[in-house]
Design an enzyme around this catalytic site. Structure first.
Site, PDB file in Angstrom:
ATOM      1  N   ASN A 402      -0.973   2.003   0.687  1.00 37.86           N
ATOM      2  CA  ASN A 402      -1.429   1.866  -0.688  1.00 37.86           C
ATOM      3  C   ASN A 402      -0.511   2.550  -1.683  1.00 37.86           C
ATOM      4  OD1 ASN A 402      -4.022   0.376  -0.507  1.00 37.86           O
ATOM      5  ND2 ASN A 402      -4.593   2.075   0.829  1.00 37.86           N
ATOM      6  N   ASP A 403       0.143   3.622  -1.269  1.00 38.36           N
ATOM      7  CA  ASP A 403       1.024   4.353  -2.170  1.00 38.36           C
ATOM      8  C   ASP A 403       2.244   3.513  -2.543  1.00 38.36           C
ATOM      9  OD1 ASP A 403       1.120   6.627  -3.660  1.00 38.36           O
ATOM     10  OD2 ASP A 403       1.964   7.905  -2.107  1.00 38.36           O
ATOM     11  N   ASP A 404       2.938   2.997  -1.533  1.00 40.64           N
ATOM     12  CA  ASP A 404       4.101   2.158  -1.808  1.00 40.64           C
ATOM     13  C   ASP A 404       3.702   0.911  -2.585  1.00 40.64           C
ATOM     14  OD1 ASP A 404       6.877   2.867  -0.443  1.00 40.64           O
ATOM     15  OD2 ASP A 404       5.288   3.657   0.821  1.00 40.64           O
ATOM     16  N   HIS A 479      -2.282   6.830  -8.004  1.00 41.65           N
ATOM     17  CA  HIS A 479      -1.244   5.805  -8.136  1.00 41.65           C
ATOM     18  C   HIS A 479      -1.843   4.407  -8.209  1.00 41.65           C
ATOM     19  CE1 HIS A 479       2.060   8.647  -6.403  1.00 41.65           C
ATOM     20  NE2 HIS A 479       1.932   8.767  -7.711  1.00 41.65           N
TER      21      HIS A 479
END
Length: 670
Positions: A402-404, A479
């Site tokens: 999920n971050d990328d 993010h």
């Protein structure tokens, strides 16, 4: 040898940033802003020069030396350790020894017992004698810490394979765990993505219990029987702890009585699962530590070295080694091109590089090729969700995160691409995937949804405690919220739930915990821009508390820093020598909160501009990234390039990020 953007062939040197079209919307107001503009131009030039010809950026991603030791251990166990690799790896490991004889987890940090023991044994394999001065210092330090019995589990597992520790004194990892249904509380998908790969591999290894004796002992790493023993403090023996200890005893007792056919079926199922999870680059999880465990497991299961799966894995491991000019061999834990490229794209856009600049279009083209297009382990909990996320590395279809995904979408949507429909389609799929990965409580974890069980951390298989699972965290949730706000979804109920989740997790100090970066400076640096972007007013009490905390922990030199020890010792929260990336995180938060003209921001900007190198970047040996708090730290080579440029770019452009303020009820997440 692997090359990265720091040593790869690059495109033709770009024109200076001003020639590339960087423009500032306002005349400088004073010397601080003028210096920041010059810093932005130099940093932009530096980053443009680092772009690979294919469009990506990447710098070296480093951890401690334990993984270099694992590489030597694997080669010794398989009989493939040659003198060149042993000498080169030994040179690298030796170069990072501290003065007291130990090896730390982070730059300039305290010694870590498990890492130090593994480094010592690796140096013995490399030919170092126990009576050499650096080895004597190491052995003395290890004994002072309680010796091998007090070390972490991973170290003792490797020692058992060399006949230096007893398998009977290690936890049992039954391969039959692979057969537990997905709804069962302790099935393999109850563990985090990284632990899952290790668990299945160790199930096979534990079944075989390999012992390949080495021609030396390590008595010098044990405390004499008449000396004090400093064993690690045991976990509280509550009901679950006692139950799992008894279960481990029962599993060991049943091991010999279990029908061989049952064990064989279980280990074969583990092998099939592993083979199904091999990536196209030959790795597992696109990282060397996990690939090392799997290669050993397959070898023990009887797979020949020329089997296609093992050949591909060895190619990956060989490609993960970098040789320095003085002949040292350093193992690269993982590649980070997607993460580095999306952050670089955002930083260059923040600096004022035109959205249609060829470097940005080329980066977008490359990022579009990295979007996952098939289900991975995440689909166990979300079986009807279409793929669409991005992972961290070059090749990793099984584990997008999920971050990328959030950061790639944030970057792509700002690039003026000639094929906008293609970009829009990829962004739409990425947003849809992220929304589908929201956990029931409103937050987002890294690789899975609702991976929140407390049971795996209580098992004796690993000693990482609560980090055996992948619950939602403030930094990743922030993010995703920032991405959703950028897509105009500030008032979407899913965004509001996430905002409420973030507000509920603000600590009493005013900061947020940083799971994937060190630590509260990182967490707060992620959350404040997201909250403001999602419509939380800048005068909201949560925003003001965070601003107060950030200004209270600013160093007298104007910068910010937070020591890695803050994960274990509250005295270090927000405290530590000033570091470029951490200073930038604090500035990004304060700028989002409307503190552009405040004294704290101006001091932080001056700290960055005064410490920029002639090459246009910043020096940063500190480890400011995290894989496992308290256990595995990361030095991101790219952080020193991108985050200061983001902060300075937003400062000189006087941006006021954030959507139109939501009403008080919406800001509270109602």
């Amino acid at each position: 040898m692997t090359t990265t953007a720091d040593d790869a062939s690059h495109a033709k040197d770009p024109a200076p940033a001003q020639d590339a079209g960087v423009r500032f919307p306002f005349p400088p107001s004073d010397e601080t802003e003028e210096a920041a503009r010059h810093a932005v131009l130099r940093a932009t030039d530096h980053l443009l020069a680092l772009q690979h010809t294919e469009g990506w950026w990447e710098s070296v991603f480093s951890t401690d030396v334990s993984y270099d030791a694992h590489d030597l251990f694997l080669r010794r166990l398989l009989g493939t350790l040659d003198e060149r690799v042993a000498t080169g790896s030994g040179r690298w490991i030796r170069s990072l020894q501290s003065a007291d004889g130990s090896w730390p987890l982070v730059f300039d940090g305290a010694g870590h017992l498990g890492t130090t023991i593994q480094a010592y044994v690796a140096l013995r394999l490399a030919g170092d004698r126990p009576d050499e001065e650096h080895m004597l210092r190491c052995a003395a330090w290890v004994r002072e810490q309680g010796g091998v019995p007090a070390s972490q589990l991973t170290a003792r597992v490797w020692l058992a394979m060399f006949g230096l520790w007893s398998w009977d004194d290690l936890p049992e990892i039954p391969p039959e765990i692979i057969a537990l249904p997905k709804w069962a509380p302790m099935n393999i998908y109850s563990f985090s993505a990284i632990m899952r790969l290790a668990l299945v591999s160790l199930g096979i290894i534990s079944e075989h219990r390999p012992v390949r004796p080495v021609p030396f002992g390590i008595d010098e790493l044990f405390v004499p029987s008449d000396g004090p023993v400093r064993a690690p403090a045991p976990a509280p023996a509550d009901g679950w702890e006692r139950a799992f200890r008894h279960l481990n005893t029962a599993v060991r007792a049943c091991r010999r009585g279990s029908p061989r056919a049952v064990r064989r079926t279980a280990t074969n199922a583990c092998v099939r699962w592993l083979l199904e999870h091999q990536e196209t680059d030959g790795s597992w999880g696109a990282c060397t530590p996990m690939t090392t465990w799997v290669v050993l497991a397959l070898h023990l299961q009887g797979y020949p070295s020329d089997h296609p799966a093992l050949k591909a894995a060895w190619d990956f491991l060989e490609d993960g080694a970098a040789w320095t000019e003085d002949g040292a061999r350093k193992l690269l834990t993982v590649h980070s091109p997607v993460w580095d490229t999306c952050l670089t794209t955002t930083a260059l856009l923040d600096a004022g590089l035109p959205a249609g600049h060829p470097a940005l279009v080329k980066a977008a083209d490359w990022l579009l090729t990295r979007q996952t297009d098939r289900p991975g382990d995440w689909s166990v909990r979300r079986p009807h969700l279409a793929p669409g996320g991005w992972s961290f590395q070059f090749h990793n279809q099984n584990y997008p995160d999920n971050d990328d995904t959030a950061e790639v979408v944030l970057a792509l949507r700002r690039v003026a691409h000639p094929d906008q429909a293609r970009v829009d389609d990829a962004v739409s799929r990425g947003v849809r995937w992220s929304l589908g990965m929201q956990s029931e409580d409103g937050g987002w974890g890294a690789f899975d949804a609702d991976n929140t069980s407390t049971l795996p951390g209580r098992l004796p298989f690993f000693d990482f405690g609560e980090y055996c699972v992948d619950p939602p965290t403030a930094d990743i949730t922030a993010h995703v919220v920032e991405m959703l706000a950028a897509m105009g979804m500030q008032r979407d109920p899913r965004t509001r739930r996430a905002v409420r989740w973030l507000l509920d997790r603000q600590e009493d100090s005013g900061a947020w915990y940083g799971r994937w970066g060190v630590n509260h400076v990182y967490g707060t640096g992620c959350v404040l821009p997201a909250l403001v972007a999602a419509g939380v007013p800048r005068d909201h009490p949560a925003v003001r508390r965070a601003v107060t905390w950030l200004t209270s922990v600013q160093n007298t030199d104007g910068g910010w820093g937070e020591d890695w020890r803050s994960y274990a010792d509250p005295a270090y929260l927000g405290r530590g020598p000033s570091v470029p990336s951490q200073t930038a995180w604090a500035l990004l938060a304060l700028l989002a909160a409307g503190e552009h003209d405040g004294a704290a921001v101006r001091s932080g900007v001056r700290w960055l501009t005064e410490r920029q190198t002639d090459q246009g970047t910043w020096e940063e040996p500190q480890f400011t990234g995290t894989l496992v708090p308290r256990a595995v730290a990361v030095h991101y080579g790219h952080y020193r390039h991108v985050f200061p440029l983001m902060a300075l770019g937003r400062y000189v452009r006087r941006e006021r990020p954030g959507a139109e303020a939501a009403g008080p009820e919406e800001a509270d997440g109602a």
